[in-house]
Design an enzyme around this catalytic site. Structure first.
Site, PDB file in Angstrom:
ATOM      1  N   GLY A 193      10.995  -3.020   5.803  1.00 59.29           N
ATOM      2  CA  GLY A 193      10.134  -3.902   5.768  1.00 59.29           C
ATOM      3  C   GLY A 193       9.942  -4.274   4.267  1.00 59.29           C
ATOM      4  N   HIS A 194       9.345  -3.395   3.689  1.00 60.58           N
ATOM      5  CA  HIS A 194       9.054  -3.617   2.210  1.00 60.58           C
ATOM      6  C   HIS A 194      10.056  -3.794   1.310  1.00 60.58           C
ATOM      7  CE1 HIS A 194       5.544  -0.829   3.613  1.00 60.58           C
ATOM      8  NE2 HIS A 194       4.869  -1.648   3.054  1.00 60.58           N
ATOM      9  N   MET A 214       0.746  -1.094  -0.147  1.00 53.74           N
ATOM     10  CA  MET A 214      -0.190  -0.015   0.131  1.00 53.74           C
ATOM     11  C   MET A 214       0.917   1.236   0.055  1.00 53.74           C
ATOM     12  SD  MET A 214      -3.389  -0.731   2.007  1.00 53.74           S
ATOM     13  CE  MET A 214      -2.706  -0.749   3.600  1.00 53.74           C
ATOM     14  N   LYS A 230       5.060 -10.049   9.027  1.00 51.31           N
ATOM     15  CA  LYS A 230       4.598  -8.868  10.011  1.00 51.31           C
ATOM     16  C   LYS A 230       3.101  -9.359   9.992  1.00 51.31           C
ATOM     17  CE  LYS A 230       3.901  -4.613  11.671  1.00 51.31           C
ATOM     18  NZ  LYS A 230       2.752  -4.263  11.087  1.00 51.31           N
ATOM     19  N   LEU A 276       8.463  -2.573  12.110  1.00 49.83           N
ATOM     20  CA  LEU A 276       8.373  -1.590  10.966  1.00 49.83           C
ATOM     21  C   LEU A 276       6.791  -1.667  10.400  1.00 49.83           C
ATOM     22  CD1 LEU A 276      11.564  -1.429   9.090  1.00 49.83           C
ATOM     23  CD2 LEU A 276      10.723   0.155  10.514  1.00 49.83           C
ATOM     24  N   SER A 277       6.152  -0.319  10.519  1.00 49.10           N
ATOM     25  CA  SER A 277       4.945  -0.258   9.683  1.00 49.10           C
ATOM     26  C   SER A 277       4.720   1.109   9.461  1.00 49.10           C
ATOM     27  CB  SER A 277       3.994  -0.443  10.800  1.00 49.10           C
ATOM     28  OG  SER A 277       2.492  -0.031  10.253  1.00 49.10           O
ATOM     29  N   SER A 278       4.054   1.286   8.231  1.00 46.04           N
ATOM     30  CA  SER A 278       3.911   2.591   7.458  1.00 46.04           C
ATOM     31  C   SER A 278       3.251   3.647   8.419  1.00 46.04           C
ATOM     32  CB  SER A 278       2.976   2.515   6.144  1.00 46.04           C
ATOM     33  OG  SER A 278       3.717   1.358   5.166  1.00 46.04           O
ATOM     34  N   GLN A 297     -10.282  -2.637   2.347  1.00 46.51           N
ATOM     35  CA  GLN A 297      -9.669  -3.272   3.596  1.00 46.51           C
ATOM     36  C   GLN A 297      -9.685  -2.603   4.601  1.00 46.51           C
ATOM     37  OE1 GLN A 297      -6.031  -4.281   1.573  1.00 46.51           O
ATOM     38  NE2 GLN A 297      -5.274  -4.127   3.737  1.00 46.51           N
ATOM     39  N   LEU A 311       6.673   2.993   1.752  1.00 45.46           N
ATOM     40  CA  LEU A 311       7.666   1.998   1.763  1.00 45.46           C
ATOM     41  C   LEU A 311       8.572   2.188   2.720  1.00 45.46           C
ATOM     42  CD1 LEU A 311       8.303   0.831  -1.942  1.00 45.46           C
ATOM     43  CD2 LEU A 311       6.334   0.228  -0.579  1.00 45.46           C
TER      44      LEU A 311
HETATM   45  P1  AMP Z   1       1.532  -2.921   3.378  1.00 42.03           P
HETATM   46  O1  AMP Z   1       1.908  -1.822   2.513  1.00 42.03           O
HETATM   47  O2  AMP Z   1       1.401  -2.651   5.079  1.00 42.03           O
HETATM   48  O3  AMP Z   1       0.252  -3.687   2.934  1.00 42.03           O
HETATM   49  O4  AMP Z   1       2.411  -4.164   3.503  1.00 42.03           O
HETATM   50  C1  AMP Z   1       2.907  -4.665   2.187  1.00 42.03           C
HETATM   51  C2  AMP Z   1       3.731  -5.805   2.507  1.00 42.03           C
HETATM   52  O5  AMP Z   1       4.707  -5.514   3.256  1.00 42.03           O
HETATM   53  C3  AMP Z   1       2.910  -6.818   3.332  1.00 42.03           C
HETATM   54  O6  AMP Z   1       3.217  -8.261   2.802  1.00 42.03           O
HETATM   55  C4  AMP Z   1       3.411  -6.801   4.719  1.00 42.03           C
HETATM   56  O7  AMP Z   1       3.388  -7.744   5.509  1.00 42.03           O
HETATM   57  C5  AMP Z   1       4.816  -6.612   4.312  1.00 42.03           C
HETATM   58  N1  AMP Z   1       5.267  -5.836   5.742  1.00 42.03           N
HETATM   59  C6  AMP Z   1       5.106  -4.674   6.188  1.00 42.03           C
HETATM   60  N2  AMP Z   1       5.853  -4.253   7.234  1.00 42.03           N
HETATM   61  C7  AMP Z   1       6.685  -5.328   7.222  1.00 42.03           C
HETATM   62  C8  AMP Z   1       7.811  -5.532   8.265  1.00 42.03           C
HETATM   63  N3  AMP Z   1       8.038  -4.920   9.258  1.00 42.03           N
HETATM   64  N4  AMP Z   1       8.353  -6.668   8.000  1.00 42.03           N
HETATM   65  C9  AMP Z   1       8.204  -7.568   6.871  1.00 42.03           C
HETATM   66  N5  AMP Z   1       7.355  -7.268   6.053  1.00 42.03           N
HETATM   67  C10 AMP Z   1       6.360  -6.386   6.162  1.00 42.03           C
END
Ligand code: AMP
Length: 273
Positions: A34-35, A28, A148, A183-185, A59, A31
């Protein structure tokens, strides 16, 4: 690096013929490392790497969470370029869904009704809807997902098993910041105090990991976390990563999982036991 803003452009490119094994990383945007680690795994395991960036409205249950979701496309494209992405697919939701985005109800038992599904009703309906459309459009050989979002991995594996046998699902390690916060956006929305409180999540997971009595330690950590001001716990539990049920036998647990809200930001984390 190619950038496609519409589904028809992407499909045209796919029809022209992509040489070699195609690896796909759905995101999403906003980045972070993690991404980037998913992109590195995809780069290593495939000949051509496609990254999708789309904040998927179906979602999100919470309108303000959707409205406040960070958008950093220019920065994302730089990261993509650096990680050797061949093509970025960044359509609007309306373009990908072919109209007003909507999601059908998905009922695959515990994996779509327990934990995240319970606290975010409809969340996995939206995840399945968007990933189903992305898989159909991109038609990759492999797709990379982060642990994650451990329950999401279970749901996506089921989606692939039922409807997309052509794609191999690869799950990748959870990446943490130097202070151990997963890590999270969404982390950029945490205040300085909120971030300190948020560190309690990984601390409690570590304590469970280190304990020889997982059930007892989960009980202890639940009381400890519940008493922390500014931290609103949704769940702290042991789970099997495949069945993902509240009734999983402790003998079958593969992970401890936690979800909580801090500063109005929902955080999830897990540890392999
Ligand atoms: P998102 O942009 O949050 O939907 O995440 C996109 C992808 O990146 C998903 O497969 C998440 O599980 C992965 N992702 C997000 N944060 C992390 C993290 N800290 N470590 C590993 N993968 C991550």
């Amino acid at each position: 690096m190619k950038i496609f803003r519409t589904t028809s452009e992407l499909i045209k490119w796919r029809k022209e013929g992509v040489l070699g094994l195609l690896g796909f990383v759905p995101t999403m945007g906003a980045l972070h490392e993690g991404h980037a680690s998913l992109l590195r795994s995809a780069r290593k395991e495939s000949d051509v790497v496609v990254l999708s960036i789309l904040v998927n409205p179906t979602q999100f249950g919470d309108v303000s969470d959707l409205e406040n979701y960070p958008k950093t496309l220019e920065k994302d494209l730089k990261i993509a370029e650096k990680e050797g992405v061949d093509a970025v697919f960044a359509p609007t939701p309306e373009d990908l869904y072919g109209g007003i985005p909507s999601a059908d109800n998905v009922d695959w038992g515990a994996i779509t009704s327990d934990f995240e599904a319970e606290f975010r009703p409809g969340h996995f309906n939206g995840v399945v809807a968007v990933v189903d459309k992305l898989f159909t459009t991109i038609n990759s050989d492999k797709a990379f997902f982060g642990e994650k979002d451990l329950q999401q991995v279970a749901v996506i594996r089921r989606l692939a098993l039922l409807h997309h046998n052509e794609v191999e699902i690869v799950s990748c390690d959870l990446i943490r910041d130097s202070d151990e916060l997963a890590l999270s956006s969404r982390n950029i929305r945490l205040s300085r105090e909120g971030r300190t409180i948020a560190l309690e999540l990984s601390k409690s997971l570590k304590a469970i990991f280190n304990s020889s009595n997982k059930v007892g330690q989960i009980r202890l950590e639940t009381s400890r976390i519940d008493a922390i001001e500014g931290l609103d716990l949704d769940y702290l539990a042991g789970v099997n990563e495949v069945t993902y049920s509240k009734n999983d036998d402790p003998q079958s647990w593969t992970h401890a999982i936690i979800a909580a809200e801090v500063d109005g930001v929902r955080l999830i984390d897990n540890i392999r036991l």
